[in-house]
Design a protein around this motif. Sequence first.
Motif, PDB file in Angstrom:
ATOM      1  N   ASP A   1      27.493  18.079   1.136  1.00  0.00           N
ATOM      2  CA  ASP A   1      28.212  17.978   2.409  1.00  0.00           C
ATOM      3  C   ASP A   1      27.936  16.644   3.106  1.00  0.00           C
ATOM      4  O   ASP A   1      27.610  16.582   4.291  1.00  0.00           O
ATOM      5  N   ALA A   2      28.107  15.565   2.388  1.00  0.00           N
ATOM      6  CA  ALA A   2      27.789  14.225   2.892  1.00  0.00           C
ATOM      7  C   ALA A   2      28.796  13.732   3.920  1.00  0.00           C
ATOM      8  O   ALA A   2      28.443  13.007   4.844  1.00  0.00           O
ATOM      9  N   PHE A   3      30.062  14.106   3.744  1.00  0.00           N
ATOM     10  CA  PHE A   3      31.089  13.673   4.705  1.00  0.00           C
ATOM     11  C   PHE A   3      32.233  14.670   4.709  1.00  0.00           C
ATOM     12  O   PHE A   3      32.448  15.402   3.745  1.00  0.00           O
ATOM     13  N   GLN A   4      32.939  14.663   5.832  1.00  0.00           N
ATOM     14  CA  GLN A   4      34.114  15.514   5.969  1.00  0.00           C
ATOM     15  C   GLN A   4      35.345  14.630   6.091  1.00  0.00           C
ATOM     16  O   GLN A   4      35.357  13.645   6.839  1.00  0.00           O
ATOM     17  N   LYS A   5      36.370  14.960   5.329  1.00  0.00           N
ATOM     18  CA  LYS A   5      37.648  14.264   5.430  1.00  0.00           C
ATOM     19  C   LYS A   5      38.750  15.296   5.260  1.00  0.00           C
ATOM     20  O   LYS A   5      38.685  16.140   4.361  1.00  0.00           O
ATOM     21  N   ASN A   6      39.727  15.229   6.132  1.00  0.00           N
ATOM     22  CA  ASN A   6      40.841  16.180   6.110  1.00  0.00           C
ATOM     23  C   ASN A   6      40.358  17.627   6.135  1.00  0.00           C
ATOM     24  O   ASN A   6      40.811  18.465   5.364  1.00  0.00           O
ATOM     25  N   ASN A   7      39.385  17.897   7.002  1.00  0.00           N
ATOM     26  CA  ASN A   7      38.841  19.244   7.218  1.00  0.00           C
ATOM     27  C   ASN A   7      38.152  19.844   5.997  1.00  0.00           C
ATOM     28  O   ASN A   7      38.022  21.064   5.895  1.00  0.00           O
ATOM     29  N   LYS A   8      37.699  18.995   5.064  1.00  0.00           N
ATOM     30  CA  LYS A   8      36.974  19.485   3.895  1.00  0.00           C
ATOM     31  C   LYS A   8      35.708  18.658   3.729  1.00  0.00           C
ATOM     32  O   LYS A   8      35.730  17.439   3.842  1.00  0.00           O
ATOM     33  N   TRP A   9      34.582  19.347   3.467  1.00  0.00           N
ATOM     34  CA  TRP A   9      33.319  18.671   3.226  1.00  0.00           C
ATOM     35  C   TRP A   9      33.232  18.265   1.765  1.00  0.00           C
ATOM     36  O   TRP A   9      33.642  19.012   0.874  1.00  0.00           O
ATOM     37  N   HIS A  10      32.672  17.077   1.522  1.00  0.00           N
ATOM     38  CA  HIS A  10      32.553  16.522   0.176  1.00  0.00           C
ATOM     39  C   HIS A  10      31.100  16.127  -0.099  1.00  0.00           C
ATOM     40  O   HIS A  10      30.411  15.620   0.781  1.00  0.00           O
ATOM     41  N   ASP A  11      30.678  16.327  -1.337  1.00  0.00           N
ATOM     42  CA  ASP A  11      29.367  15.864  -1.780  1.00  0.00           C
ATOM     43  C   ASP A  11      29.478  14.418  -2.247  1.00  0.00           C
ATOM     44  O   ASP A  11      30.528  13.993  -2.733  1.00  0.00           O
ATOM     45  N   LEU A  12      28.376  13.686  -2.128  1.00  0.00           N
ATOM     46  CA  LEU A  12      28.281  12.331  -2.675  1.00  0.00           C
ATOM     47  C   LEU A  12      27.254  12.315  -3.794  1.00  0.00           C
ATOM     48  O   LEU A  12      26.187  12.922  -3.683  1.00  0.00           O
ATOM     49  N   ILE A  13      27.564  11.587  -4.856  1.00  0.00           N
ATOM     50  CA  ILE A  13      26.635  11.350  -5.946  1.00  0.00           C
ATOM     51  C   ILE A  13      26.177   9.896  -5.812  1.00  0.00           C
ATOM     52  O   ILE A  13      26.999   8.985  -5.754  1.00  0.00           O
TER      53      ILE A  13
END
Length: 180
Positions: free
Chosen positions: A159-171
Motif C-alpha cells: 500500500d505504498a501509494f493510492q491512485k484512482n481510488n486503488k492502493w498499489h504496492d511498490l517493489i
Amino acid sequence: MNYNIKSERLFLQQPKMEDLNELFHLMSDEKLTQFLAWEKHKSIETTMALVQSLIEAQHNDKAYHWCVCLNEQIIGLASLIDVKRKIRTWTLNRAELSYWIGSLFQGKGYATEASRNIIEFGFNNLNLHKIIIAHAQENIESKSICKKLNFTQYAHEHDAFQKNNKWHDLIWYELIKNNK
C-alpha cells in the motif's frame, strides 16, 4: 559539465524550454500515466512548470533529467531524482532512477537503453554510490527493465501509494556502483 549522452540508438539531452511542445504532446496522453505519480497534462502551462522545475532541480544537485530522443524526436524522459549526498555525518551519494517513454514508443527497449546509459553517467560522472528504483507491482514492463539492468530487489512496500481510488504496492530495487 556536459550532461548529454549518446547511446547506440538514442541521444539523451537536458530538457529545455524549447522542448515544451514535444513534452506536452507526450505528457497529455492518459495511457502513459497509469503507473506514474502524475496525471496527464491538460495544459501546456503544466508542462512549462514541470520543465522549469526539472532545470532548477538539476542546477541544485537535487535531480538530473534527460529528454530521450530518437532521430531528433523526444520520445520520453529519464531521470536520477531525489539525489541525496549526505545526512549529517553519513555520506549517501545515491539517487532514484525514474523514466517514462511515450506510449507509441514502448516495448522497443528505449527505456532500458536510456537507463543503462544514465546509470553509467550517475556512477562515473555524478559520483553516485547507489541507485535505487521502484515500480508498481502490476507494472510488469518495469520489472523486466529492472532485471535487465541487474538491479537487486530489496523490499516490497505494501500500500505504498493510492491512485484512482486503488492502493498499489511498490517493489524496490538497488544497484551499487561496484556490484553492477
